[in-house]
Design a protein around this motif. Structure first.
Motif, PDB file in Angstrom:
ATOM      1  N   GLY A  55      34.501  25.963  91.375  1.00  0.00           N
ATOM      2  CA  GLY A  55      35.087  26.734  92.463  1.00  0.00           C
ATOM      3  C   GLY A  55      34.445  26.546  93.811  1.00  0.00           C
ATOM      4  N   GLY A  56      33.510  25.619  93.920  1.00  0.00           N
ATOM      5  CA  GLY A  56      32.814  25.452  95.180  1.00  0.00           C
ATOM      6  C   GLY A  56      33.522  24.555  96.177  1.00  0.00           C
ATOM      7  N   THR A  57      34.453  23.749  95.726  1.00  0.00           N
ATOM      8  CA  THR A  57      35.144  22.795  96.600  1.00  0.00           C
ATOM      9  C   THR A  57      36.646  22.922  96.393  1.00  0.00           C
ATOM     10  OG1 THR A  57      33.291  21.251  96.451  1.00  0.00           O
ATOM     11  CG2 THR A  57      35.401  20.366  97.202  1.00  0.00           C
ATOM     12  N   THR A  58      37.370  22.912  97.494  1.00  0.00           N
ATOM     13  CA  THR A  58      38.831  22.979  97.446  1.00  0.00           C
ATOM     14  C   THR A  58      39.428  21.900  98.348  1.00  0.00           C
ATOM     15  OG1 THR A  58      38.883  24.614  99.233  1.00  0.00           O
ATOM     16  CG2 THR A  58      38.859  25.464  96.985  1.00  0.00           C
ATOM     17  N   ASP A  59      40.686  21.608  98.141  1.00  0.00           N
ATOM     18  CA  ASP A  59      41.393  20.649  98.979  1.00  0.00           C
ATOM     19  C   ASP A  59      42.847  21.097  99.077  1.00  0.00           C
ATOM     20  OD1 ASP A  59      41.754  16.985  98.976  1.00  0.00           O
ATOM     21  OD2 ASP A  59      41.882  18.484 100.566  1.00  0.00           O
ATOM     22  N   TYR A  60      43.471  20.821 100.214  1.00  0.00           N
ATOM     23  CA  TYR A  60      44.841  21.285 100.453  1.00  0.00           C
ATOM     24  C   TYR A  60      45.683  20.189 101.091  1.00  0.00           C
ATOM     25  CZ  TYR A  60      42.820  25.932  99.834  1.00  0.00           C
ATOM     26  OH  TYR A  60      42.176  27.040  99.326  1.00  0.00           O
ATOM     27  N   GLN A  61      46.950  20.251 100.800  1.00  0.00           N
ATOM     28  CA  GLN A  61      47.906  19.435 101.541  1.00  0.00           C
ATOM     29  C   GLN A  61      47.947  19.981 102.974  1.00  0.00           C
ATOM     30  OE1 GLN A  61      52.495  19.738 101.954  1.00  0.00           O
ATOM     31  NE2 GLN A  61      52.132  19.029  99.878  1.00  0.00           N
ATOM     32  N   VAL A  62      48.105  19.074 103.942  1.00  0.00           N
ATOM     33  CA  VAL A  62      48.069  19.474 105.349  1.00  0.00           C
ATOM     34  C   VAL A  62      49.094  20.578 105.651  1.00  0.00           C
ATOM     35  CG1 VAL A  62      48.514  18.682 107.698  1.00  0.00           C
ATOM     36  CG2 VAL A  62      47.153  17.276 106.142  1.00  0.00           C
ATOM     37  N   ALA A  63      50.264  20.491 105.047  1.00  0.00           N
ATOM     38  CA  ALA A  63      51.343  21.427 105.366  1.00  0.00           C
ATOM     39  C   ALA A  63      51.041  22.863 104.940  1.00  0.00           C
ATOM     40  CB  ALA A  63      52.643  20.963 104.718  1.00  0.00           C
ATOM     41  N   VAL A  64      50.080  23.055 104.027  1.00  0.00           N
ATOM     42  CA  VAL A  64      49.803  24.415 103.549  1.00  0.00           C
ATOM     43  C   VAL A  64      48.444  24.929 104.003  1.00  0.00           C
ATOM     44  CG1 VAL A  64      51.231  23.940 101.528  1.00  0.00           C
ATOM     45  CG2 VAL A  64      48.742  23.817 101.321  1.00  0.00           C
ATOM     46  N   LYS A  65      47.653  24.096 104.641  1.00  0.00           N
ATOM     47  CA  LYS A  65      46.321  24.530 105.100  1.00  0.00           C
ATOM     48  C   LYS A  65      46.440  25.720 106.030  1.00  0.00           C
ATOM     49  CE  LYS A  65      43.186  20.627 104.812  1.00  0.00           C
ATOM     50  NZ  LYS A  65      42.494  19.535 105.502  1.00  0.00           N
ATOM     51  N   GLY A  66      45.597  26.713 105.792  1.00  0.00           N
ATOM     52  CA  GLY A  66      45.623  27.909 106.610  1.00  0.00           C
ATOM     53  C   GLY A  66      46.596  28.954 106.119  1.00  0.00           C
ATOM     54  N   ARG A  67      47.503  28.576 105.211  1.00  0.00           N
ATOM     55  CA  ARG A  67      48.472  29.534 104.668  1.00  0.00           C
ATOM     56  C   ARG A  67      48.236  29.799 103.178  1.00  0.00           C
ATOM     57  NH1 ARG A  67      53.694  28.224 104.352  1.00  0.00           N
ATOM     58  NH2 ARG A  67      53.355  25.972 104.218  1.00  0.00           N
ATOM     59  N   PHE A  68      47.803  28.784 102.446  1.00  0.00           N
ATOM     60  CA  PHE A  68      47.584  28.906 101.005  1.00  0.00           C
ATOM     61  C   PHE A  68      46.076  28.906 100.715  1.00  0.00           C
ATOM     62  CE2 PHE A  68      51.768  26.780  99.361  1.00  0.00           C
ATOM     63  CZ  PHE A  68      52.501  27.613 100.180  1.00  0.00           C
ATOM     64  N   THR A  69      45.694  29.634  99.684  1.00  0.00           N
ATOM     65  CA  THR A  69      44.305  29.657  99.243  1.00  0.00           C
ATOM     66  C   THR A  69      44.259  29.524  97.727  1.00  0.00           C
ATOM     67  OG1 THR A  69      43.677  31.114 101.074  1.00  0.00           O
ATOM     68  CG2 THR A  69      42.143  30.934  99.223  1.00  0.00           C
ATOM     69  N   ILE A  70      43.510  28.525  97.247  1.00  0.00           N
ATOM     70  CA  ILE A  70      43.320  28.362  95.815  1.00  0.00           C
ATOM     71  C   ILE A  70      41.956  28.926  95.440  1.00  0.00           C
ATOM     72  CG2 ILE A  70      42.372  26.019  96.041  1.00  0.00           C
ATOM     73  CD1 ILE A  70      43.822  25.325  93.392  1.00  0.00           C
ATOM     74  N   SER A  71      41.911  29.590  94.289  1.00  0.00           N
ATOM     75  CA  SER A  71      40.651  30.175  93.827  1.00  0.00           C
ATOM     76  C   SER A  71      40.672  30.187  92.301  1.00  0.00           C
ATOM     77  CB  SER A  71      40.467  31.582  94.380  1.00  0.00           C
ATOM     78  OG  SER A  71      41.506  32.444  93.934  1.00  0.00           O
TER      79      SER A  71
END
Length: 127
Positions: A55-71
């Motif tokens: 759970g220490g590292t995450t990655d996002y598609q550009v289109a969802v960055k700032g809106r989606f959070t994975i945990s």
């Protein structure tokens, strides 16, 4: 053998929020790299977000960055995807995928590198 079950999808208005869950069962250890993919109608499945095994590292598609959070909550063998400010283009079937037995650390974007998949949950955002 690990099974993944997604839940939390549904119909929501644009600007709204949903929280998806991916529950793993069938194995005592659940700290493997896990990702969410989605497939819109008539489009290819695409990477949305990923999280490493601890759970220490995450990655996002550009289109969802700032809106989606994975945990993740490894004690509950569950990975979450909090989706805020939803847009019509977020509509699709959302799949949870895991790299079981492959490693804890490296998040990968290619679906071919995930060996365990859930059945998917539908997310529909109305504009």
């Amino acid at each position: 053998q690990v099974q993944l079950v997604e839940s939390g999808g549904g119909l929501v208005q644009a600007g709204g929020s949903l929280r998806l869950s991916c529950a793993a069962s069938g194995r005592t250890s659940s700290n493997y790299v896990t990702a969410w993919f989605r497939q819109a109608p008539e489009k290819e499945r695409e990477f949305v977000a990923g999280i490493n095994g601890v759970g220490g590292t995450t990655d996002y598609q550009v289109a969802v960055k700032g809106r989606f959070t994975i945990s993740r909550d490894n004690a509950k063998s569950t990975v979450f995807l909090q989706m805020n400010s939803l847009k019509a283009e977020d509509t699709g079937v959302y799949y949870c995928a895991a790299r079981v037995g492959i490693g804890l650390w490296r998040i990968v974007l290619r679906e071919e590198e995930y060996n365990t998949w859930g059945q998917g949950t539908q997310v529909t955002v109305s504009s």
